[in-house]
Design a protein around this motif. Structure first.
Motif, PDB file in Angstrom:
ATOM      1  N   ILE A 108      32.346   6.598 -26.406  1.00 32.23           N
ATOM      2  CA  ILE A 108      32.746   8.271 -25.956  1.00 32.23           C
ATOM      3  C   ILE A 108      31.501   8.817 -25.696  1.00 32.23           C
ATOM      4  N   PHE A 109      30.849   8.974 -26.692  1.00 33.77           N
ATOM      5  CA  PHE A 109      29.575   9.798 -26.577  1.00 33.77           C
ATOM      6  C   PHE A 109      28.549   9.405 -25.756  1.00 33.77           C
ATOM      7  N   GLU A 110      28.485   7.885 -25.753  1.00 25.72           N
ATOM      8  CA  GLU A 110      27.624   7.573 -24.794  1.00 25.72           C
ATOM      9  C   GLU A 110      27.692   7.794 -23.407  1.00 25.72           C
ATOM     10  N   LEU A 111      29.200   7.908 -23.038  1.00 26.88           N
ATOM     11  CA  LEU A 111      29.475   7.998 -21.817  1.00 26.88           C
ATOM     12  C   LEU A 111      29.269   9.675 -21.354  1.00 26.88           C
ATOM     13  N   ILE A 112      29.377  10.223 -22.447  1.00 25.67           N
ATOM     14  CA  ILE A 112      29.197  11.857 -22.340  1.00 25.67           C
ATOM     15  C   ILE A 112      27.844  11.876 -22.028  1.00 25.67           C
ATOM     16  N   ASN A 113      26.874  11.418 -22.658  1.00 28.90           N
ATOM     17  CA  ASN A 113      25.654  11.709 -22.555  1.00 28.90           C
ATOM     18  C   ASN A 113      25.124  11.106 -20.925  1.00 28.90           C
ATOM     19  N   GLU A 114      25.597  10.080 -20.650  1.00 30.91           N
ATOM     20  CA  GLU A 114      25.639   9.480 -19.214  1.00 30.91           C
ATOM     21  C   GLU A 114      25.797  10.456 -18.117  1.00 30.91           C
ATOM     22  N   THR A 115      26.935  10.951 -18.189  1.00 30.71           N
ATOM     23  CA  THR A 115      27.794  11.397 -17.099  1.00 30.71           C
ATOM     24  C   THR A 115      27.622  13.084 -17.024  1.00 30.71           C
ATOM     25  N   TYR A 116      27.108  13.752 -18.181  1.00 29.82           N
ATOM     26  CA  TYR A 116      26.923  14.915 -18.334  1.00 29.82           C
ATOM     27  C   TYR A 116      25.583  15.279 -18.111  1.00 29.82           C
ATOM     28  N   LYS A 117      24.575  14.527 -18.022  1.00 34.48           N
ATOM     29  CA  LYS A 117      23.084  14.710 -18.218  1.00 34.48           C
ATOM     30  C   LYS A 117      22.650  15.693 -17.161  1.00 34.48           C
ATOM     31  N   HIS A 118      23.244  15.493 -15.966  1.00 36.24           N
ATOM     32  CA  HIS A 118      22.904  16.276 -14.663  1.00 36.24           C
ATOM     33  C   HIS A 118      23.355  17.639 -14.543  1.00 36.24           C
ATOM     34  N   LEU A 119      24.384  18.127 -15.589  1.00 42.08           N
ATOM     35  CA  LEU A 119      25.179  19.394 -15.552  1.00 42.08           C
ATOM     36  C   LEU A 119      24.029  20.326 -16.245  1.00 42.08           C
ATOM     37  N   TYR A 120      24.573  21.728 -16.150  1.00 41.54           N
ATOM     38  CA  TYR A 120      23.606  22.708 -16.329  1.00 41.54           C
ATOM     39  C   TYR A 120      22.950  22.881 -17.696  1.00 41.54           C
ATOM     40  N   ASN A 121      21.779  22.343 -17.877  1.00 41.60           N
ATOM     41  CA  ASN A 121      20.729  22.621 -19.082  1.00 41.60           C
ATOM     42  C   ASN A 121      21.269  21.442 -20.301  1.00 41.60           C
ATOM     43  N   VAL A 122      22.038  20.682 -19.977  1.00 45.58           N
ATOM     44  CA  VAL A 122      22.668  19.469 -20.716  1.00 45.58           C
ATOM     45  C   VAL A 122      21.198  18.700 -21.092  1.00 45.58           C
ATOM     46  N   VAL A 123      21.309  18.120 -22.284  1.00 42.80           N
ATOM     47  CA  VAL A 123      20.092  17.266 -22.759  1.00 42.80           C
ATOM     48  C   VAL A 123      21.058  16.351 -23.882  1.00 42.80           C
ATOM     49  N   PRO A 124      20.848  15.037 -23.703  1.00 39.99           N
ATOM     50  CA  PRO A 124      21.582  14.103 -24.256  1.00 39.99           C
ATOM     51  C   PRO A 124      21.758  14.545 -25.976  1.00 39.99           C
ATOM     52  N   LEU A 125      22.856  13.860 -26.590  1.00 37.59           N
ATOM     53  CA  LEU A 125      22.994  14.107 -27.886  1.00 37.59           C
ATOM     54  C   LEU A 125      22.211  13.187 -28.540  1.00 37.59           C
ATOM     55  N   SER A 126      21.728  13.447 -29.636  1.00 37.94           N
ATOM     56  CA  SER A 126      21.133  12.537 -30.590  1.00 37.94           C
ATOM     57  C   SER A 126      22.005  11.551 -31.252  1.00 37.94           C
ATOM     58  N   ASP A 127      21.688  10.625 -31.903  1.00 38.61           N
ATOM     59  CA  ASP A 127      22.406   9.675 -32.778  1.00 38.61           C
ATOM     60  C   ASP A 127      23.089  10.379 -33.835  1.00 38.61           C
TER      61      ASP A 127
END
Length: 374
Positions: free
Chosen positions: A215-234
């Protein structure tokens, strides 16, 4: 006369966390956050975001009474990813006094300039899963557990101090219909058959946990283009799984898998904690935890927290599958109202899906920006 105190001790941090409980005491729309969650988020030894963030916190006193608080944050990953060397401000609360507000913001501005940065934006947190955005419309609407409230004088003062809009988020309140729109049902069934998808339901929390990393992998993938988002670390993923996934209601976790049993989409709802948190004033003990557990099972309102569809499956009807699953969960639990988490004004694809429900856009929250003169 204003007096500034930078937070250095645990006692001062506790005072920092507790200030809004006094500022908003008796306000029927403010939802107290969990005090323990606030402490864990703000502590360097607890929050894994400090691996790439720096933060400073200040309190401002007026006539020896606490009058305001603010956090300054430098998120280096966001600066590198977005190419904008801005500091952030958050946890920004103050009495109805423009001089207090100006003093607080100036503290973060001065720090940002000392660090060679070119501007300041906020309210924002350490990452996108923290509360962000200042309420600019909807001051007489009940808040949610995952968003922040503020008085109407906040945005007025922001403009007077020289801050301008950078981006807005919209929030919606939905009525759960007795029957889904025929179009939604038809699209859901077609998508399921054509794309060879299947939905997964859960009875126990422990059944959900194996899907949490995906679920969090998908969040990182799909949210990365949204305003000032950076991928969550492990480490952040572990932090959020431990903090929230142990208390979810599995009825509101909707998983869609593809023909290879890989995660295709998900949506996550949470029974509304608004009334419970108002009663417990953000405390888990002695009765807060028991009341929260009861609200997880018996509730007529749900907060729609997160939704994501894998990029290769977007615009193919998968959202309808998620809407159908969530509606069925609401019917099962007697839920009548759904509150949607903030959605970017530019995220029209998500916002347009609410046209299938009796809905009302009831709040707007804003991130402000101030760029420093060269």
């Amino acid at each position: 006369m204003l007096r500034v105190v930078e937070v250095k001790t645990k006692k001062q941090l506790k005072r920092f966390v507790e200030f809004p409980y006094k500022l908003y005491a008796g306000n029927p729309y403010w939802i107290p956050p969990l005090r323990s969650d606030e402490m864990n988020t703000l502590r360097k030894d607890k929050n894994p975001a400090f691996a790439y963030c720096r933060a400073r916190y200040w309190l401002v006193y007026k006539e020896d009474k606490l009058a305001g608080r603010i956090a300054g944050i430098i998120n280096q990953r966001a600066i590198d990813a977005w190419g904008q060397d801005y500091a952030r401000f958050g946890w920004f609360d103050f009495i109805d006094d423009i001089e207090v507000a100006k003093c607080l913001l100036q503290l973060v501005e001065d720090w940002a300039k000392e660090e060679g940065l070119s501007g300041i934006q906020g309210p924002m947190g350490f990452c996108d899963l923290d509360k962000e955005g200042m309420l600019v419309e909807g001051f007489d609407e009940l808040g949610t557990f995952t968003t922040q409230y503020n008085y109407s004088y906040y945005p007025e003062y922001m403009e007077m101090i020289g801050y301008s809009k950078d981006v807005d988020w919209f929030e919606y309140i939905l009525e759960v219909p007795d029957k889904l729109d025929d179009e939604v049902t038809k699209i859901a069934e077609l998508a399921k058959e054509r794309l060879q998808l299947r939905t997964v339901s859960f009875k126990k929390v422990k059944e959900v946990l194996p899907y949490a990393p995906a679920i969090f992998e998908l969040i990182n993938e799909t949210y990365k283009h949204l305003y000032n988002v950076v991928p969550l670390s492990d480490e952040q993923v572990k932090f959020y799984i431990q903090q929230y996934f142990s208390v979810i209601n599995p009825d509101y976790v909707n998983i869609v898998l593809d023909k290879e049993d890989k995660l295709a989409a998900f949506s996550l709802g949470f029974p509304s904690m608004s009334k419970v948190m108002q009663k417990t004033k953000g405390k888990l003990f002695p009765l807060g935890f028991i009341r929260m557990l009861r609200a997880l099972k018996v509730n007529n309102s749900v907060d729609m927290l997160l939704i994501a569809v894998r990029p290769d499956l977007q615009s193919k009807g998968v959202n309808s599958l998620l809407m159908k699953a969530m509606a069925e969960a609401c019917w099962k639990n007697g839920v009548k109202i759904a509150h949607c988490n903030p959605q970017l004004e530019s995220n029209k694809r998500v916002r347009q899906q609410w046209k299938h429900f009796p809905s009302q856009q009831n709040k707007i929250r804003r991130c402000y920006l101030k760029e420093f003169n060269a």
